[in-house]
Write an enzyme that holds these catalytic residues in place. Structure first.
Site, PDB file in Angstrom:
ATOM      1  N   ASN A 174       0.852  -1.189   0.000  1.00 36.59           N
ATOM      2  CA  ASN A 174       0.000   0.000   0.000  1.00 36.59           C
ATOM      3  C   ASN A 174       0.880   1.228   0.000  1.00 36.59           C
ATOM      4  O   ASN A 174       1.326   1.693   1.052  1.00 36.59           O
ATOM      5  CB  ASN A 174      -0.917  -0.011   1.224  1.00 36.59           C
ATOM      6  N   GLU A 175       1.148   1.720  -1.179  1.00 40.00           N
ATOM      7  CA  GLU A 175       2.077   2.836  -1.354  1.00 40.00           C
ATOM      8  C   GLU A 175       1.388   4.153  -0.991  1.00 40.00           C
ATOM      9  O   GLU A 175       0.161   4.195  -0.830  1.00 40.00           O
ATOM     10  CB  GLU A 175       2.558   2.875  -2.814  1.00 40.00           C
TER      11      GLU A 175
END
Ligand code: F6R
Length: 642
Positions: A174-175
């Site tokens: 989850n950037e």
């Protein structure tokens, strides 16, 4: 062998921010001595949960991570399975993520990783293993992700989620930009994440651009979350995550809203937290000499004043009145700290013969010292301490260089081909050259180098090293290539240290009987070889320390290409003139295979010589800003006591 866990740190959840020291913190965290210790504690928590669930006749739903952080946890779980009978028969696992697209057989896949480190060695049922499938077609991907999410939900959700953290603040993949409620989905990887993964893919160009990841919402719905943070590289992002505001720019900050999350951090990873970095701001301190110097350096940097200009008011206004009371006045404290730092500076790293050495970092006696410089790769010696190396030789010490590994993996195929073709032209019958040319021409992305190719690559690095050491005035017989076996896998993943590695290290130390050892104390090397080389040295010192010749041996740690010691940590500072800086640069240039777009660049696009010049210049500037003399550059060392 069972492990005694009775004295382990308690990592059970406590509300953060409730105690004086933690008042800046919004996530519960526990700091342990080492990643090893932390991993054993985390493994124990997982094992206890599995057993509790077993007793209740229930499945244990585990969310699992990959990467370097959980490796030891898995190693310990495997040990518990083999030696203590811990069964995984009631475990259903869901992995966080997988590169996309990615074949299961690819050694870079998380599928491969999980089987290699855990699943192949325990009794988990294959049908209970869930890892996002990197081979799913693009058309089916959307539905696949929804199904993955639903499967977790249908089993009652995750009982436990194991996490690492990326330097972007990602959890799973989850950037930055990920939504608080995001579910399992495909995502585009951040540049920093790809740069961090580049070494295992042998270059950033080979790192996939996309991945499948569980969402922040999926992770947050776990009943218990433990995130591991190891090493100084993670310190900045962990401070932001634990102390900063919740923001999509640092997805891990979403964990602030989860009420059963614990971060387990080692010393390096916790080093930027307020209570560690500036404890005087949060609580009253026991003022050791090191802490005093750390605090005064910090105050000087904060106020932009050199030591000798700091006033009582500066101390009082910045949480250091306790220190002032102990020391009497700013005047006395300033002079004391100034002298402490002044005494670290020397142009005589091997000691200055016939001089009073009361206030010098090295001993004056034994005017001609025997010295071993251990260099993890065949260039760290000149990169990290080329100036000091030259002085030691010039000042007549018996200097030996010991290259711990062959460094063959960092030579590109193009470079190797060039040398193979030259050998072939010189000697058309050369069978080895033929073999190398043929293998390299046929090589595809995933192939491990053949023995001949590895040999050639190691030879290239050897001759570059010899060119550099000759340039710095050393005889070839003082240059030793250990080629430690742990490194010789032909891949990024190295073996564990073996007795052979330790024996080779011990044998060279016992042979030379050094008065000084220099070694890389650089734990931020992105692919860990420096750390293993340091462990090999520490183990060898432990073995040899009872020999009388070791009584006179002092160990100095330098830092490699990635970090420098903080000013307050430095115990020997060796200044360099502009000419010496230039000479060091030229010595580094001999390592041509490591110039211009090297394979293990990290996320810093500067070449090694530029990085290290900047760094040596910065150390000198910091000393100057603190009020000490203005040097062109400084190489820094910290003593290790064994
Ligand atoms: C891995 C994962 C990532 C890693 C993170 C840290 O499954 O989801 O979030 O945990 O990139 O990686 P390491 O542990 O290699 O520093």
């Amino acid at each position: 062998m069972s492990v005694d866990v009775s004295n382990y740190t308690d990592i059970s959840y406590k509300e953060p921010g409730k105690f004086e020291e933690t008042r800046y913190e919004k996530i519960h965290n526990v700091i342990v001595d080492s990643s090893n210790e932390g991993s054993l504690i985390v493994a124990r928590e997982i094992a206890d949960l599995i057993k509790r669930k077993q007793q209740a006749n229930k499945n244990c739903i585990l969310g699992l991570a990959t990467g370097s952080s959980p490796i030891k946890v898995y190693e310990e779980l495997v040990r518990m399975h083999k030696e203590e009978g811990l069964s995984f028969s009631n475990v259903v696992s869901f992995n966080l993520d997988e590169y996309y697209p990615m074949d299961k057989s690819n050694i870079q896949s998380y599928y491969y990783f999980m089987h290699e480190h855990l699943f192949n060695h325990v009794d988990i049922l294959p049908e209970n293993v869930n890892i996002p499938d990197g081979t799913i077609s693009t058309e089916d991907l959307y539905q696949y992700c929804i199904d993955y999410e639903m499967k977790i939900k249908s089993l009652g959700g995750l009982d436990f989620q194991l996490l690492g953290i990326g330097r972007t603040g990602h959890i799973g993949f989850n950037e930055p930009g990920s939504h608080f409620n995001s579910g399992t989905r495909s995502i585009t990887l951040d540049h920093i994440t790809r740069a961090d993964a580049a070494p295992s893919f042998l270059g950033i160009g080979n790192v996939p651009r996309k991945a499948i990841t569980m969402g922040v919402g999926t992770v947050r719905s776990a009943k218990r979350i433990v995130l591991m943070g190891w090493g100084i590289n993670k310190a900045e992002i962990l401070k932001e995550t634990i102390e900063g505001e919740i923001t999509p720019q640092v997805p891990a900050t979403y964990l602030q809203e989860h009420n059963n999350t614990t971060f387990v951090l080692d010393q390096g990873a916790s080093s930027e937290l307020t209570r560690i970095k500036t404890p005087w701001i949060v609580t009253s301190c026991v003022w050791t000499n090191t802490l005093k110097l750390k605090a005064v350096v910090w105050l000087s940097e904060l106020t932009g004043k050199p030591f000798l200009k700091l006033t009582d008011k500066d101390y009082n206004n910045n949480g250091m009145s306790g220190l002032l009371t102990e020391e009497g006045s700013a005047y006395h404290l300033n002079i004391k700290m100034f002298n402490t730092l002044q005494h670290t500076i020397t142009g005589w790293p091997g000691g200055k013969p016939n001089a009073d050495d009361t206030n010098r970092p090295e001993r004056a006696n034994i005017p001609k010292k025997r010295v071993i410089i251990f260099s993890p790769h065949p260039d760290d010696d000149v990169i990290s301490m080329g100036g000091t190396f030259e002085r030691l030789v010039e000042q007549g010490h018996d200097v030996h260089i010991a290259y711990q590994t062959s460094g063959n993996i960092a030579v590109s195929d193009e470079e190797a081909l060039k040398f193979a073709e030259i050998s072939k032209s010189l000697s058309p019958d050369c069978k080895e050259a033929d073999a190398v040319i043929e293998t390299l021409n046929k090589k595809t992305g995933n192939d491990v180098d053949s023995q001949e190719v590895r040999k050639l690559k190691a030879l290239i690095r050897r001759s570059e090293s010899l060119a550099a050491t000759r340039y710095l005035g050393l005889n070839d017989e003082n240059v030793h290539f250990l080629d430690l076996p742990f490194y010789e896998t032909g891949t990024i993943k190295k073996n564990n240290l073996s007795q052979d590695d330790i024996d080779m290290m011990c044998s060279i130390i016992a042979h030379i009987k050094p008065h000084q050892i220099y070694a890389a104390g650089d734990l931020a090397d992105p692919h860990g070889t420096h750390k293993v080389c340091l462990d090999a040295l520490f183990e060898s010192l432990e073995k040899l320390k009872h020999n009388s010749y070791m009584d006179d041996c002092w160990v100095w740690l330098y830092r490699g290409a990635w970090h420098e010691w903080e000013s307050y940590e430095i115990e020997m500072a060796v200044p360099m003139s502009p000419d010496q800086v230039l000479k060091k640069r030229h010595a580094i240039f001999y390592h041509q295979s490591q110039k211009d777009g090297v394979m293990f660049q990290g996320d810093d696009s500067r070449e090694f010589w530029v990085r290290v010049e900047d760094r040596n210049r910065l150390t000198a500037k910091k000393y100057n800003d603190l009020g000490l003399a203005d040097y062109a550059a400084i190489e820094a060392f910290k003593r290790y006591h064994f």
